[in-house]
Scaffold this motif. Structure first.
Motif, PDB file in Angstrom:
ATOM      1  N   ALA A  83     -10.801  -6.708  20.915  1.00 38.26           N
ATOM      2  CA  ALA A  83      -9.842  -5.707  21.373  1.00 38.26           C
ATOM      3  C   ALA A  83     -10.514  -4.350  21.516  1.00 38.26           C
ATOM      4  O   ALA A  83     -10.306  -3.631  22.510  1.00 38.26           O
ATOM      5  CB  ALA A  83      -8.665  -5.618  20.403  1.00 38.26           C
ATOM      6  N   ALA A  84     -11.345  -3.982  20.535  1.00 37.00           N
ATOM      7  CA  ALA A  84     -12.067  -2.710  20.611  1.00 37.00           C
ATOM      8  C   ALA A  84     -13.012  -2.712  21.807  1.00 37.00           C
ATOM      9  O   ALA A  84     -13.145  -1.696  22.516  1.00 37.00           O
ATOM     10  CB  ALA A  84     -12.833  -2.466  19.323  1.00 37.00           C
ATOM     11  N   GLN A  85     -13.655  -3.844  22.047  1.00 41.49           N
ATOM     12  CA  GLN A  85     -14.572  -3.959  23.180  1.00 41.49           C
ATOM     13  C   GLN A  85     -13.810  -3.804  24.498  1.00 41.49           C
ATOM     14  O   GLN A  85     -14.259  -3.108  25.403  1.00 41.49           O
ATOM     15  CB  GLN A  85     -15.281  -5.313  23.128  1.00 41.49           C
ATOM     16  CG  GLN A  85     -16.312  -5.516  24.197  1.00 41.49           C
ATOM     17  CD  GLN A  85     -16.965  -6.902  24.104  1.00 41.49           C
ATOM     18  OE1 GLN A  85     -16.503  -7.756  23.358  1.00 41.49           O
ATOM     19  NE2 GLN A  85     -18.016  -7.092  24.852  1.00 41.49           N
ATOM     20  N   ILE A  86     -12.647  -4.440  24.579  1.00 40.99           N
ATOM     21  CA  ILE A  86     -11.834  -4.343  25.805  1.00 40.99           C
ATOM     22  C   ILE A  86     -11.391  -2.896  26.016  1.00 40.99           C
ATOM     23  O   ILE A  86     -11.422  -2.382  27.140  1.00 40.99           O
ATOM     24  CB  ILE A  86     -10.625  -5.301  25.718  1.00 40.99           C
ATOM     25  CG1 ILE A  86     -11.103  -6.746  25.831  1.00 40.99           C
ATOM     26  CG2 ILE A  86      -9.602  -4.993  26.795  1.00 40.99           C
ATOM     27  CD1 ILE A  86     -10.040  -7.779  25.563  1.00 40.99           C
ATOM     28  N   VAL A  87     -10.990  -2.227  24.922  1.00 44.03           N
ATOM     29  CA  VAL A  87     -10.573  -0.832  25.028  1.00 44.03           C
ATOM     30  C   VAL A  87     -11.744   0.031  25.511  1.00 44.03           C
ATOM     31  O   VAL A  87     -11.578   0.898  26.382  1.00 44.03           O
ATOM     32  CB  VAL A  87     -10.024  -0.331  23.671  1.00 44.03           C
ATOM     33  CG1 VAL A  87      -9.887   1.177  23.652  1.00 44.03           C
ATOM     34  CG2 VAL A  87      -8.684  -0.994  23.372  1.00 44.03           C
ATOM     35  N   GLU A  88     -12.926  -0.203  24.951  1.00 44.95           N
ATOM     36  CA  GLU A  88     -14.102   0.578  25.367  1.00 44.95           C
ATOM     37  C   GLU A  88     -14.436   0.314  26.832  1.00 44.95           C
ATOM     38  O   GLU A  88     -14.774   1.240  27.569  1.00 44.95           O
ATOM     39  CB  GLU A  88     -15.302   0.252  24.468  1.00 44.95           C
ATOM     40  CG  GLU A  88     -15.188   0.802  23.074  1.00 44.95           C
ATOM     41  CD  GLU A  88     -15.045   2.315  23.041  1.00 44.95           C
ATOM     42  OE1 GLU A  88     -15.732   3.006  23.831  1.00 44.95           O
ATOM     43  OE2 GLU A  88     -14.222   2.800  22.260  1.00 44.95           O
ATOM     44  N   GLU A  89     -14.342  -0.950  27.247  1.00 45.48           N
ATOM     45  CA  GLU A  89     -14.602  -1.272  28.654  1.00 45.48           C
ATOM     46  C   GLU A  89     -13.593  -0.568  29.548  1.00 45.48           C
ATOM     47  O   GLU A  89     -13.947  -0.017  30.595  1.00 45.48           O
ATOM     48  CB  GLU A  89     -14.546  -2.783  28.869  1.00 45.48           C
ATOM     49  CG  GLU A  89     -15.717  -3.537  28.289  1.00 45.48           C
ATOM     50  CD  GLU A  89     -15.574  -5.041  28.406  1.00 45.48           C
ATOM     51  OE1 GLU A  89     -14.569  -5.523  28.978  1.00 45.48           O
ATOM     52  OE2 GLU A  89     -16.467  -5.755  27.928  1.00 45.48           O
ATOM     53  N   ALA A  90     -12.327  -0.584  29.123  1.00 42.10           N
ATOM     54  CA  ALA A  90     -11.285   0.072  29.920  1.00 42.10           C
ATOM     55  C   ALA A  90     -11.533   1.581  29.975  1.00 42.10           C
ATOM     56  O   ALA A  90     -11.359   2.203  31.037  1.00 42.10           O
ATOM     57  CB  ALA A  90      -9.908  -0.214  29.329  1.00 42.10           C
ATOM     58  N   LYS A  91     -11.958   2.164  28.837  1.00 44.73           N
ATOM     59  CA  LYS A  91     -12.248   3.596  28.831  1.00 44.73           C
ATOM     60  C   LYS A  91     -13.400   3.918  29.775  1.00 44.73           C
ATOM     61  O   LYS A  91     -13.348   4.898  30.522  1.00 44.73           O
ATOM     62  CB  LYS A  91     -12.608   4.059  27.416  1.00 44.73           C
ATOM     63  CG  LYS A  91     -11.427   4.222  26.504  1.00 44.73           C
ATOM     64  CD  LYS A  91     -11.880   4.700  25.130  1.00 44.73           C
ATOM     65  CE  LYS A  91     -10.731   4.834  24.165  1.00 44.73           C
ATOM     66  NZ  LYS A  91     -11.183   5.267  22.827  1.00 44.73           N
ATOM     67  N   SER A  92     -14.467   3.108  29.719  1.00 41.74           N
ATOM     68  CA  SER A  92     -15.615   3.380  30.587  1.00 41.74           C
ATOM     69  C   SER A  92     -15.241   3.189  32.054  1.00 41.74           C
ATOM     70  O   SER A  92     -15.661   3.983  32.909  1.00 41.74           O
ATOM     71  CB  SER A  92     -16.797   2.489  30.205  1.00 41.74           C
ATOM     72  OG  SER A  92     -16.507   1.138  30.468  1.00 41.74           O
ATOM     73  N   GLN A  93     -14.427   2.174  32.350  1.00 41.12           N
ATOM     74  CA  GLN A  93     -13.981   1.980  33.726  1.00 41.12           C
ATOM     75  C   GLN A  93     -13.111   3.153  34.177  1.00 41.12           C
ATOM     76  O   GLN A  93     -13.245   3.635  35.306  1.00 41.12           O
ATOM     77  CB  GLN A  93     -13.209   0.672  33.866  1.00 41.12           C
ATOM     78  CG  GLN A  93     -14.073  -0.559  33.823  1.00 41.12           C
ATOM     79  CD  GLN A  93     -13.257  -1.841  33.909  1.00 41.12           C
ATOM     80  OE1 GLN A  93     -12.034  -1.821  33.844  1.00 41.12           O
ATOM     81  NE2 GLN A  93     -13.942  -2.960  34.041  1.00 41.12           N
ATOM     82  N   ALA A  94     -12.230   3.605  33.282  1.00 41.36           N
ATOM     83  CA  ALA A  94     -11.367   4.734  33.623  1.00 41.36           C
ATOM     84  C   ALA A  94     -12.205   5.994  33.838  1.00 41.36           C
ATOM     85  O   ALA A  94     -11.935   6.778  34.755  1.00 41.36           O
ATOM     86  CB  ALA A  94     -10.334   4.958  32.524  1.00 41.36           C
ATOM     87  N   ALA A  95     -13.217   6.193  32.985  1.00 37.85           N
ATOM     88  CA  ALA A  95     -14.077   7.372  33.131  1.00 37.85           C
ATOM     89  C   ALA A  95     -14.841   7.316  34.454  1.00 37.85           C
ATOM     90  O   ALA A  95     -14.938   8.331  35.166  1.00 37.85           O
ATOM     91  CB  ALA A  95     -15.042   7.467  31.953  1.00 37.85           C
ATOM     92  N   SER A  96     -15.377   6.142  34.782  1.00 34.98           N
ATOM     93  CA  SER A  96     -16.119   6.032  36.043  1.00 34.98           C
ATOM     94  C   SER A  96     -15.179   6.207  37.235  1.00 34.98           C
ATOM     95  O   SER A  96     -15.545   6.842  38.230  1.00 34.98           O
ATOM     96  CB  SER A  96     -16.859   4.699  36.123  1.00 34.98           C
ATOM     97  OG  SER A  96     -15.946   3.626  36.156  1.00 34.98           O
ATOM     98  N   GLU A  97     -13.960   5.679  37.123  1.00 29.46           N
ATOM     99  CA  GLU A  97     -12.981   5.830  38.208  1.00 29.46           C
ATOM    100  C   GLU A  97     -12.579   7.305  38.342  1.00 29.46           C
ATOM    101  O   GLU A  97     -12.463   7.821  39.455  1.00 29.46           O
ATOM    102  CB  GLU A  97     -11.751   4.962  37.928  1.00 29.46           C
ATOM    103  CG  GLU A  97     -10.727   4.946  39.027  1.00 29.46           C
ATOM    104  CD  GLU A  97     -11.189   4.271  40.297  1.00 29.46           C
ATOM    105  OE1 GLU A  97     -10.568   4.509  41.345  1.00 29.46           O
ATOM    106  OE2 GLU A  97     -12.183   3.517  40.269  1.00 29.46           O
TER     107      GLU A  97
END
Length: 156
Positions: A83-97
Motif C-alpha cells: 500500500a505504501a509503495q502504491i501510494v508512493e507510485e501514485a505520488k510520483s506519477q502525480a508529481a510528474s503529471e
C-alpha cells in the motif's frame, strides 16, 4: 466314633478339598484376576498414551496457531508495504503529471506572450507608419511633430 478317626477323616477331606480347589477352582480364578490386572494395566497405559497424545496435540495446535499468527502478521506487513509503495507510485506519477501540466501551461503562457508581443509590434509598426505618413503629409514643423508624437504616445 473316635475323636482321632474323625479328626483324621476331616484332615483327609480337608486335604482333598484343598487339592480340588488348587487343581480346578483356583487356576481359573487366578487367570481371571491376571486378565483383570492386565486389562487395568492396559487401560492405565492407554490413558497415559492418550494424555501424552493430548499434550502433543495441544503443543501442535499451539505451534500451528503461532505459525498462523506469524503468517497473518507477515501478510499484513506485506500488504502495508505494498500500500505504501502504491501510494508512493501514485505520488510520483502525480508529481510528474503536475510538472508536465505546469510545463505545458508555461509553454502556453509563453506562446500567448509571444503572440501578444507580435500583435503589439504590428500595432506599433502600424502606428509608426501612420505617424510617419501623417508627418510626411504635413510640412516639417517642430510643434506639429511634438503634437503628433504626443498623440502617438497616447494611442500606444
Amino acid at each position: 466314633m473316635n475323636l482321632n478317626a474323625t479328626l483324621i477323616a476331616q484332615v483327609i477331606v480337608f486335604g482333598v478339598l484343598v487339592w480340588f480347589v488348587a487343581k480346578y477352582v483356583w487356576p481359573p480364578i487366578a487367570e481371571k484376576l491376571d486378565e483383570r490386572a492386565s486389562k487395568i494395566a492396559e487401560g492405565l497405559a492407554a490413558a497415559e498414551r492418550g494424555k501424552s497424545d493430548f499434550e502433543q496435540a495441544e503443543k501442535k495446535v499451539a505451534e500451528l496457531l503461532a505459525e498462523g499468527r506469524t503468517q497473518v502478521t507477515e501478510m499484513v506487513n506485506n500488504a502495508e508495504k505494498r500500500a505504501a509503495q502504491i501510494v508512493e507510485e501514485a505520488k510520483s506519477q502525480a508529481a510528474s503529471e503536475a510538472a508536465r501540466i505546469a510545463a505545458q501551461a508555461k509553454a502556453d503562457v509563453e506562446q500567448e506572450v509571444n503572440r501578444a508581443r507580435e500583435a503589439l509590434r504590428e500595432q506599433v509598426a502600424a502606428l509608426a507608419v501612420k505617424g510617419a505618413e501623417s508627418i510626411l503629409r504635413r510640412e516639417v514643423d517642430q510643434k506639429q511633430h511634438a503634437k503628433m508624437l504626443s498623440a502617438l504616445k497616447q494611442e500606444l
